[in-house]
Write a protein that holds these residues in place. Sequence first.
Motif, PDB file in Angstrom:
ATOM      1  N   GLU A  90      16.367  21.382   6.089  1.00  0.00           N
ATOM      2  CA  GLU A  90      14.646  21.068   5.372  1.00  0.00           C
ATOM      3  C   GLU A  90      14.390  22.564   4.963  1.00  0.00           C
ATOM      4  OE1 GLU A  90      13.733  18.925   3.598  1.00  0.00           O
ATOM      5  OE2 GLU A  90      14.695  17.114   4.377  1.00  0.00           O
ATOM      6  N   THR A  91      14.299  22.539   3.738  1.00  0.00           N
ATOM      7  CA  THR A  91      14.035  24.154   2.770  1.00  0.00           C
ATOM      8  C   THR A  91      12.327  23.075   2.549  1.00  0.00           C
ATOM      9  OG1 THR A  91      14.234  24.245   0.498  1.00  0.00           O
ATOM     10  CG2 THR A  91      15.806  24.984   2.182  1.00  0.00           C
ATOM     11  N   ASN A  92      11.638  24.662   2.169  1.00  0.00           N
ATOM     12  CA  ASN A  92       9.985  24.478   2.104  1.00  0.00           C
ATOM     13  C   ASN A  92       9.273  23.883   2.622  1.00  0.00           C
ATOM     14  OD1 ASN A  92      11.024  26.601  -0.351  1.00  0.00           O
ATOM     15  ND2 ASN A  92      11.737  24.620  -1.404  1.00  0.00           N
ATOM     16  N   ILE A  93       8.854  24.138   4.167  1.00  0.00           N
ATOM     17  CA  ILE A  93       8.006  22.904   4.356  1.00  0.00           C
ATOM     18  C   ILE A  93       6.401  23.286   4.351  1.00  0.00           C
ATOM     19  CG2 ILE A  93       7.522  21.375   6.712  1.00  0.00           C
ATOM     20  CD1 ILE A  93      10.655  21.717   7.210  1.00  0.00           C
ATOM     21  N   PRO A  94       5.648  23.388   4.098  1.00  0.00           N
ATOM     22  CA  PRO A  94       4.435  23.851   4.706  1.00  0.00           C
ATOM     23  C   PRO A  94       4.173  23.201   5.842  1.00  0.00           C
ATOM     24  CG  PRO A  94       4.418  22.379   2.934  1.00  0.00           C
ATOM     25  CD  PRO A  94       5.464  21.925   3.377  1.00  0.00           C
ATOM     26  N   TYR A  95       3.392  24.779   6.151  1.00  0.00           N
ATOM     27  CA  TYR A  95       3.106  24.635   7.777  1.00  0.00           C
ATOM     28  C   TYR A  95       0.896  24.231   7.555  1.00  0.00           C
ATOM     29  CZ  TYR A  95       1.909  26.310  12.631  1.00  0.00           C
ATOM     30  OH  TYR A  95       0.687  26.020  13.731  1.00  0.00           O
ATOM     31  N   ALA A  96       1.099  23.390   8.502  1.00  0.00           N
ATOM     32  CA  ALA A  96      -0.531  23.519   8.558  1.00  0.00           C
ATOM     33  C   ALA A  96      -1.022  23.203   7.304  1.00  0.00           C
ATOM     34  CB  ALA A  96      -1.155  24.439   9.110  1.00  0.00           C
ATOM     35  N   VAL A  97      -0.558  22.143   6.446  1.00  0.00           N
ATOM     36  CA  VAL A  97      -0.757  21.752   4.982  1.00  0.00           C
ATOM     37  C   VAL A  97      -0.819  20.252   4.788  1.00  0.00           C
ATOM     38  CG1 VAL A  97      -0.499  22.255   2.641  1.00  0.00           C
ATOM     39  CG2 VAL A  97      -0.090  24.324   4.033  1.00  0.00           C
ATOM     40  N   TRP A  98      -1.763  19.419   5.499  1.00  0.00           N
ATOM     41  CA  TRP A  98      -1.989  17.859   5.107  1.00  0.00           C
ATOM     42  C   TRP A  98      -1.289  16.884   3.554  1.00  0.00           C
ATOM     43  CZ3 TRP A  98      -1.242  16.247  10.321  1.00  0.00           C
ATOM     44  CH2 TRP A  98      -2.002  17.493  10.958  1.00  0.00           C
ATOM     45  N   LYS A  99      -0.125  17.326   3.248  1.00  0.00           N
ATOM     46  CA  LYS A  99       0.158  16.970   2.344  1.00  0.00           C
ATOM     47  C   LYS A  99       1.419  15.691   1.993  1.00  0.00           C
ATOM     48  CE  LYS A  99      -0.971  20.719  -1.220  1.00  0.00           C
ATOM     49  NZ  LYS A  99      -0.428  22.037  -2.005  1.00  0.00           N
ATOM     50  N   PRO A 100       1.759  15.102   1.471  1.00  0.00           N
ATOM     51  CA  PRO A 100       3.246  13.992   1.783  1.00  0.00           C
ATOM     52  C   PRO A 100       3.967  14.489   1.401  1.00  0.00           C
ATOM     53  CG  PRO A 100       1.549  12.941  -0.356  1.00  0.00           C
ATOM     54  CD  PRO A 100       1.170  14.474   0.042  1.00  0.00           C
ATOM     55  N   GLU A 101       4.651  16.160   0.769  1.00  0.00           N
ATOM     56  CA  GLU A 101       5.687  16.196   0.932  1.00  0.00           C
ATOM     57  C   GLU A 101       5.461  17.572   2.728  1.00  0.00           C
ATOM     58  OE1 GLU A 101       2.918  18.794  -1.847  1.00  0.00           O
ATOM     59  OE2 GLU A 101       3.407  17.452  -1.157  1.00  0.00           O
ATOM     60  N   SER A 102       4.557  17.153   3.755  1.00  0.00           N
ATOM     61  CA  SER A 102       4.390  18.215   4.858  1.00  0.00           C
ATOM     62  C   SER A 102       5.623  17.364   5.955  1.00  0.00           C
ATOM     63  CB  SER A 102       3.216  17.918   5.269  1.00  0.00           C
ATOM     64  OG  SER A 102       2.214  19.373   4.638  1.00  0.00           O
ATOM     65  N   THR A 103       5.809  16.014   5.772  1.00  0.00           N
ATOM     66  CA  THR A 103       6.301  15.277   6.290  1.00  0.00           C
ATOM     67  C   THR A 103       7.603  14.939   5.664  1.00  0.00           C
ATOM     68  OG1 THR A 103       4.281  14.463   7.118  1.00  0.00           O
ATOM     69  CG2 THR A 103       6.020  12.824   7.335  1.00  0.00           C
ATOM     70  N   ARG A 104       9.596  15.519   6.131  1.00  0.00           N
ATOM     71  CA  ARG A 104      10.247  15.328   5.795  1.00  0.00           C
ATOM     72  C   ARG A 104      10.724  13.981   7.111  1.00  0.00           C
ATOM     73  NH1 ARG A 104      11.390  19.596   3.200  1.00  0.00           N
ATOM     74  NH2 ARG A 104       9.523  20.006   2.466  1.00  0.00           N
ATOM     75  N   THR A 105      12.237  13.079   6.570  1.00  0.00           N
ATOM     76  CA  THR A 105      12.400  12.185   6.953  1.00  0.00           C
ATOM     77  C   THR A 105      14.587  12.130   6.710  1.00  0.00           C
ATOM     78  OG1 THR A 105      11.627  10.212   5.470  1.00  0.00           O
ATOM     79  CG2 THR A 105      10.553  10.571   7.655  1.00  0.00           C
ATOM     80  N   LEU A 106      14.230  11.726   7.196  1.00  0.00           N
ATOM     81  CA  LEU A 106      15.889  11.443   7.521  1.00  0.00           C
ATOM     82  C   LEU A 106      16.597  10.507   8.879  1.00  0.00           C
ATOM     83  CD1 LEU A 106      18.710  12.268   6.230  1.00  0.00           C
ATOM     84  CD2 LEU A 106      19.474  14.044   7.805  1.00  0.00           C
ATOM     85  N   SER A 107      17.526   8.838   8.202  1.00  0.00           N
ATOM     86  CA  SER A 107      17.990   8.660   9.199  1.00  0.00           C
ATOM     87  C   SER A 107      19.891   8.358   8.551  1.00  0.00           C
ATOM     88  CB  SER A 107      17.592   6.661   8.655  1.00  0.00           C
ATOM     89  OG  SER A 107      15.956   6.683   8.756  1.00  0.00           O
ATOM     90  N   MET A 108      20.144   8.334  10.142  1.00  0.00           N
ATOM     91  CA  MET A 108      21.703   8.568   9.527  1.00  0.00           C
ATOM     92  C   MET A 108      22.213   7.864  11.074  1.00  0.00           C
ATOM     93  SD  MET A 108      22.085  13.042  11.508  1.00  0.00           S
ATOM     94  CE  MET A 108      23.870  12.077  11.782  1.00  0.00           C
ATOM     95  N   THR A 109      23.991   8.150  11.132  1.00  0.00           N
ATOM     96  CA  THR A 109      24.620   7.028  11.976  1.00  0.00           C
ATOM     97  C   THR A 109      24.931   8.196  12.944  1.00  0.00           C
ATOM     98  OG1 THR A 109      24.424   4.529  10.830  1.00  0.00           O
ATOM     99  CG2 THR A 109      25.697   5.657  12.653  1.00  0.00           C
ATOM    100  N   TYR A 110      25.246   8.410  14.268  1.00  0.00           N
ATOM    101  CA  TYR A 110      25.697   9.734  14.583  1.00  0.00           C
ATOM    102  C   TYR A 110      27.187   8.415  15.436  1.00  0.00           C
ATOM    103  CZ  TYR A 110      26.879  13.294  17.948  1.00  0.00           C
ATOM    104  OH  TYR A 110      27.594  13.744  18.960  1.00  0.00           O
ATOM    105  N   TYR A 111      28.059   9.327  15.955  1.00  0.00           N
ATOM    106  CA  TYR A 111      29.505   9.299  16.084  1.00  0.00           C
ATOM    107  C   TYR A 111      29.232   9.422  17.571  1.00  0.00           C
ATOM    108  CZ  TYR A 111      29.899   6.643  12.261  1.00  0.00           C
ATOM    109  OH  TYR A 111      29.474   6.017  10.570  1.00  0.00           O
ATOM    110  N   PRO A 112      29.017   9.210  18.683  1.00  0.00           N
ATOM    111  CA  PRO A 112      29.509   9.910  19.899  1.00  0.00           C
ATOM    112  C   PRO A 112      30.573  10.575  20.015  1.00  0.00           C
ATOM    113  CG  PRO A 112      29.011   7.703  20.624  1.00  0.00           C
ATOM    114  CD  PRO A 112      29.062   7.721  19.250  1.00  0.00           C
TER     115      PRO A 112
END
Length: 516
Positions: free
Chosen positions: A24-46
């Motif tokens: 992820e790029t351009n993550i604001p630090y100590a800034v409470w905005k919607p773009e401050s939260t990033r999520t990702l859901s994936m499947t991992y193959y052990p």
Amino acid sequence: MWFYLSEHEKFNDFGNEGALIWHETNIPYAVWKPESTRTLSMTYYPSEALKNNGSLYAHVFFALSGYPIDLSDPEYQPLNCFGRTHPVATYLPKRKADKKKSLLGNPKDSDESHVEVEEVDGKDSDLKDEGPVEWVSYWKPNVTINLVDDFTRYPQHGVPPNIYPYLLVEPSTINYYPTVFFNEFWLLRDKLILINETVSELPLNLEVSPISMTKWQLFQQIDQSFQIHRSYGSMLDGESDELKRVFLEGNPYLLGVTMFVSMLHSVFDFLAFKNDIQFWNKNKSMEGLSAKSVVLNFICQFIIFLYLLDNDTSWMILASSGVGVCIEFWKIGKAMRIEVDRSGMIPRLRFHDRESYASNKTKEYDDIAIKFLSYVLLLLVVGFSIYSLAYERHKSWYSWILSSLTSCVYMFGFIMMCPQLFINYKLKSVAHLPWRQMTYKFLNTIIDDLFAFVIKMPMLHRLSVFRDDVIFLIYLYQRWVYPVDKTRVNEFGFGGEDESVDTKKISDQEDDKKTN
């Protein structure tokens, strides 16, 4: 941010694109905005190594925009990047053999592998089983990375002990990097996934977001409080997860109502306990009261105490149950006359009926009720014990007896209240009952009904809550249908007509004094 997964605890293979899971790029630090939260859901193959109790670590690196994290990069600057490591696979010990077994030697029981897993929390773990312990790995499906909003200037030798382990200090400038907190507060144990040879894919939900200093410290304090309670024995393993589940899955309004009625439950429980002691302490007559029900209540409380003792219950619950057993035995002394027989080699206790109980119809009706109810109770106990012996597993014959008796107390405990209902019916009066104490218990039963819908509990215990409602409703019906008998003595050994006669004599004496 770079998020890598590796089976090694140390990581420096930044050129391996297969290990890079998330960027992820351009993550604001100590800034409470919607773009401050990033999520990702994936499947991992052990891998095969992970399926066989292997390890897996998440390596998370942060850097100022435009700066690399690779040490071999010419533009690398150590003051502009930092990283943290967190295990994605956790280990819980598994007992090699389960203590419980089929007492009848069921052949299917030996083929099945019954495992019992306990959570271990560092040095506080206490595995009571002797011998080597097998460990199994569990997958954490959620990895939440919180960047703590903290700009506090700490003294060099005065960092708070609850914050110091999380600080990553740069030695040349004595400054600290942004604190990275892997938030597992809401990761419940039943969400963990067992890793074995049959697992082909695993879900992985990632999140990076800011967190305030207050919220971070609140999570830390609550977790520390849970650990202290577990070490003192006042909280069992899994109870903290149930408490968190109420906040996660419950309605906020229903949660508020539950907290309010919980306080009411404690108050009513104390008042019922107080009035129960007060009633039996001042009671002078057993007329209309079932003495055998008092003895049966003591036996039931004692069985439950032995069952809790056999199942390694926390000392606080054992203490509470033990005090209840002592109180029930004290009530036997108030309901009956106890003597110590020293004629033999071993002193024995002998119980005799009080005159107020044996000299009227109360004893006769009590004997009739106990006679027929004992037949019903005996059949139920024997039937359930045979079923438990045939289809359930137990540690020993002693454990089977306790488990069967305790289950019968939970399921058929309402039968113990029936003799008093029968006595009330035959005497056509309820004036002898401790109604103040019963009112508080009835209010507690109503609150238990609410808990039965809100809190996760076994179906057996849930049904035992509603069975008390039926008994109390019958008590209320008897109080409504039977008139007050002024000639019958109350719980303090006084009759209503006697009191009125004494009051009349006192008033006549006062009138004579005034005339004279």
